[in-house]
Design an enzyme around this catalytic site. Structure first.
Site, short mmCIF file in Angstrom:
data_model
loop_
_atom_site.label_atom_id
_atom_site.label_comp_id
_atom_site.label_asym_id
_atom_site.label_seq_id
_atom_site.Cartn_x
_atom_site.Cartn_y
_atom_site.Cartn_z
N TYR A 141 0.82 -1.22 0.00
CA TYR A 141 0.00 0.00 0.00
C TYR A 141 0.86 1.27 0.00
CZ TYR A 141 -4.15 -2.85 1.06
OH TYR A 141 -5.16 -3.76 1.02
N LYS A 192 3.06 -15.36 1.56
CA LYS A 192 2.92 -16.03 0.26
C LYS A 192 4.33 -16.37 -0.19
CE LYS A 192 0.29 -17.36 -3.20
NZ LYS A 192 -0.60 -18.52 -3.10
N ASP A 224 -3.60 -17.85 0.95
CA ASP A 224 -4.80 -18.46 0.35
C ASP A 224 -5.36 -19.53 1.27
OD1 ASP A 224 -2.33 -19.58 -0.25
OD2 ASP A 224 -2.94 -20.41 -2.17
N ASP A 248 -5.45 -6.58 5.76
CA ASP A 248 -6.65 -5.81 5.43
C ASP A 248 -7.78 -6.79 5.10
OD1 ASP A 248 -8.38 -3.83 4.65
OD2 ASP A 248 -7.25 -3.22 2.87
N ASP A 252 -11.00 -8.28 7.83
CA ASP A 252 -12.43 -8.09 7.52
C ASP A 252 -13.15 -9.43 7.47
OD1 ASP A 252 -12.24 -5.37 7.42
OD2 ASP A 252 -13.10 -5.17 5.41
#
Ligand code: NAD
Length: 360
Positions: A141, A192, A224, A248, A252
């Protein structure tokens, strides 16, 4: 020395829910002789109305001077047409960057009494208690270079940079290991590393850190798989640590396992352990001023503040137990009442928690 807490009620339901959290804090302050002192400040739309800017210098200075900050929520339709640069949300971002709050802690707790609120089967989520530690100020980000460019053949190409330095990984790792030490001592680092070099380094640094925290059991999981495991068997997790983008998304996802936005607290911490504590939800303009918002996310944020910034674990645990007790008593605000249940007001819920604490 007395510890200073800055209270920022903000907008919409902010002042209503913060008033209840403040009431609860007053009770534990006396009961546990915490020596906390409280000051109040302006942020968001309330600050725009009073001073023209969402984060007055006075507020930032008070936040820097305080040991911890408790915030309600900011924003609302009244300020939606303002220029982006002076919107209420800029007040929050200014606090996050001004205080270098790089660690975001989001617990997803499902009190067994509310298991029906989740979209998953009660036996999968009942008693869920996990903590996601998300890196908040780095990763893809913020990485540079970034942008959209036009290639020689005339085609446009968008690009971002996923970058983490060792020191950035180490400091979020430490927050996560220390949080795990205060809980069930299991930490799952999500990356990852089968595809992205930056997360190969992430994994190596986490493994190095693990040697300093022998009481914490570290595991690794690809993102994943983590997304899948969170809905398959979320109770396998205790603390999850991950980078900004994965965090992020996963935080959620985890929040929604509980199905009740009015119950979820959060913390954002800096290297010195100073933190800003706020409910995960927004200012809920649709119910503002009606004494019907759920104050428990803010009350639980105050508990996190006591645990992570004010070294008052006993008081934090007492608040969490009191919340569980009022749910046991059957008290529900409208958002968690279900279709047929009776509901109580914001004030009645807050006072019930304060009463349980005072009586114990
Ligand atoms: P929201 O979280 O404010 O509301 C979403 C829904 O959840 C609404 O129906 C609301 O009534 C309900 N809700 C939220 N908190 C509740 C509570 N404690 N008790 C009962 N019901 C609750 O999100 P939104 O509607 O997308 O945003 C409203 C405003 O809040 C916007 O201006 C937005 O920018 C702002 N916002 C602020 C923050 C923050 O301060 N950290 C976070 C998100 C949104």
């Amino acid at each position: 020395m007395a510890k200073q807490v800055l209270i920022l009620p903000g907008d919409g339901i902010g002042p209503e829910i913060v008033a209840q959290a403040r009431n609860v804090l007053d009770v534990v302050n006396n009961k546990f002789s915490l020596g906390l002192t409280f000051t109040e400040g302006l942020v968001g739309g309330a600050a725009i109305d009073a001073t023209g800017v969402p984060l007055p210098e006075e507020t930032l200075a008070a936040a820097k001077a305080a040991d911890a900050i408790l915030l309600g929520a900011v924003g609302g339709p009244k300020w939606d047409k303002l220029d982006m640069a002076i919107r209420p949300e800029k007040g929050l971002l200014g606090l996050r960057s001004g205080l270098e709050l790089f660690a975001n802690l989001r617990p997803a707790i499902l009190y067994p009494q509310l298991a029906e609120a989740s979209s998953l089967r009660p036996e999968v989520v009942s008693g869920l208690d996990i903590l996601i530690v998300r890196e908040l100020t780095g990763g893809i980000y913020f990485g540079k270079p970034r942008g959209v460019r036009t290639l020689e053949n005339g085609e446009r190409e968008g690009y971002n940079t996923y970058v983490y330095s060792e020191s950035e990984i180490r400091r979020i790792g430490r927050v996560a290991f220390e949080a795990a030490q205060k809980r069930n001592k299991r930490l799952c680092s999500v990356d990852k590393a089968n595809v992205l070099e930056v997360t190969v380094l992430w994994r190596e640094v986490m493994d190095e850190l693990a040697k300093e925290y022998p009481d914490v059991e570290l595991s690794h999981m690809y993102v994943d798989n983590a997304a899948m495991q969170l809905v398959r068997a979320p109770k396998q997790f205790d603390v999850i640590v991950t980078g900004n983008m994965f965090g992020d998304i996963l935080s959620d996802e985890a929040a929604m396992l509980t199905g009740s936005i009015g119950m979820l607290p959060s913390a954002s911490l800096n290297a010195a352990g100073k933190g800003m504590y706020e409910p995960c939800h927004g200012s809920a303009p649709d119910i503002a001023g009606q004494n019907m918002a759920n104050p428990l996310a803010t009350i639980l944020s105050a508990a996190m503040m006591l645990r992570y910034s004010l070294a008052a674990e006993d008081a934090a645990a007492a608040i969490e137990q009191a919340v569980s007790d009022v749910l046991d008593q059957g008290l529900r605000t409208r958002d968690i009442a279900g279709s047929s249940g009776e509901s109580v007001s914001t004030q009645a819920m807050g006072e019930a928690v304060a009463r349980v604490l005072a009586d114990r």
